[in-house]
Design a protein around this motif. Structure first.
Motif, mmCIF file in Angstrom:
data_model
loop_
_atom_site.group_PDB
_atom_site.id
_atom_site.type_symbol
_atom_site.label_atom_id
_atom_site.label_comp_id
_atom_site.label_asym_id
_atom_site.label_seq_id
_atom_site.Cartn_x
_atom_site.Cartn_y
_atom_site.Cartn_z
ATOM 1 N N GLY A 39 -123.490 -86.177 4.878
ATOM 2 C CA GLY A 39 -121.877 -86.907 4.331
ATOM 3 C C GLY A 39 -121.403 -87.392 5.470
ATOM 4 O O GLY A 39 -120.248 -87.497 5.250
ATOM 5 N N PHE B 281 -116.129 -86.336 2.383
ATOM 6 C CA PHE B 281 -117.809 -86.882 1.269
ATOM 7 C C PHE B 281 -117.968 -85.525 0.286
ATOM 8 O O PHE B 281 -118.133 -85.586 -0.390
ATOM 9 C CB PHE B 281 -119.324 -86.362 2.066
ATOM 10 C CG PHE B 281 -120.192 -87.170 1.315
ATOM 11 C CD1 PHE B 281 -120.470 -88.008 0.975
ATOM 12 C CD2 PHE B 281 -120.786 -85.299 0.411
ATOM 13 C CE1 PHE B 281 -121.850 -87.696 0.261
ATOM 14 C CE2 PHE B 281 -121.773 -85.712 0.597
ATOM 15 C CZ PHE B 281 -122.266 -87.681 -0.365
ATOM 16 N N ALA C 39 -120.521 -94.277 -1.222
ATOM 17 C CA ALA C 39 -121.987 -92.738 -0.803
ATOM 18 C C ALA C 39 -121.837 -92.278 -2.000
ATOM 19 O O ALA C 39 -122.732 -92.193 -2.520
ATOM 20 C CB ALA C 39 -121.825 -92.314 0.026
ATOM 21 N N THR D 153 -122.768 -92.001 6.241
ATOM 22 C CA THR D 153 -122.164 -92.197 5.168
ATOM 23 C C THR D 153 -123.049 -93.814 5.264
ATOM 24 O O THR D 153 -123.243 -95.142 4.123
ATOM 25 C CB THR D 153 -121.399 -93.006 4.415
ATOM 26 O OG1 THR D 153 -120.246 -93.268 5.555
ATOM 27 C CG2 THR D 153 -120.280 -91.251 3.691
#
Length: 198
Positions: A78, A107, A86, A21
């Motif tokens: 991620g 994520f 993100a 991220t």
């Protein structure tokens, strides 16, 4: 959020593993209080040279990927910190779907909560997609209702998604709007509790 049902789009390729991220949205751009405006900073350290010019070696700067709403990414996409910025940055950049062999768990959930559709794709299918998307402009269709990805050449595969998040995306709901579906019941409960305390 906008409802997500079917998307036909060009596909961009970022075939790198363990993209974290901090690489998706570097820490120096996290001072904003809005959810929008992060797209111009997405992958900043890779997209731009020190003099501010676009890095022509960076995959997503390839002109044939311009306007792509689908991103093909590498495994463990991620990873790193749990920042929601993100998926905000990826969505503001223009992506609506991210396909990868695997995602970092937090994520993955942050994507769903913010209207992005993350799709886990097995390695064999991913190799086919990467070959198609890397050789020439390529587009495919993502149908969330059918949970299916297809293209004009006959490629077709299914993907899994939790039914709750599928419904949330199909209806364009985030967690706040979902809670508000029960506004009347919540209000009635609060009135009952207030009466009990009186």
């Amino acid at each position: 959020m906008q409802p997500f049902k079917t998307l036909t789009s060009k596909v961009a390729v970022l075939n790198r593993t363990n993209v974290d991220t901090d690489q998706i949205i570097p820490k120096q751009f996290l001072k904003r209080i809005e959810r929008t405006g992060y797209g111009k900073y997405a992958f900043f350290d890779w997209r731009y040279l020190e003099n501010g010019e676009e890095n022509k070696e960076f995959e997503l700067n390839n002109p044939r990927y311009k306007g792509a709403n689908i991103l093909l990414a590498g495994a463990n996409f991620g990873c790193g910190s749990s920042r929601e910025h993100a998926p905000w940055a990826l969505a503001d950049y223009g992506f609506k779907v991210i396909m990868a062999p695997s995602f970092a768990d937090i994520f993955y959930q942050n994507c769903l909560k913010n209207g992005l559709l993350p799709i886990r794709v097995d390695e064999e299918t991913m190799a086919i997609l990467l070959k198609k998307a890397s050789q020439s402009p390529y587009q495919c269709t993502v149908n969330l209702e059918k949970q299916q990805v297809s293209d004009e050449d006959g490629l077709r595969f299914s993907f899994n998604i939790d039914q709750h998040w599928k419904d949330m995306l199909l209806n364009g709901r985030d967690e706040i709007s979902f809670t508000l579906l029960y506004e009347e019941k919540i209000s009635n409960y609060e009135k009952m509790r207030k009466a009990q305390r009186s």
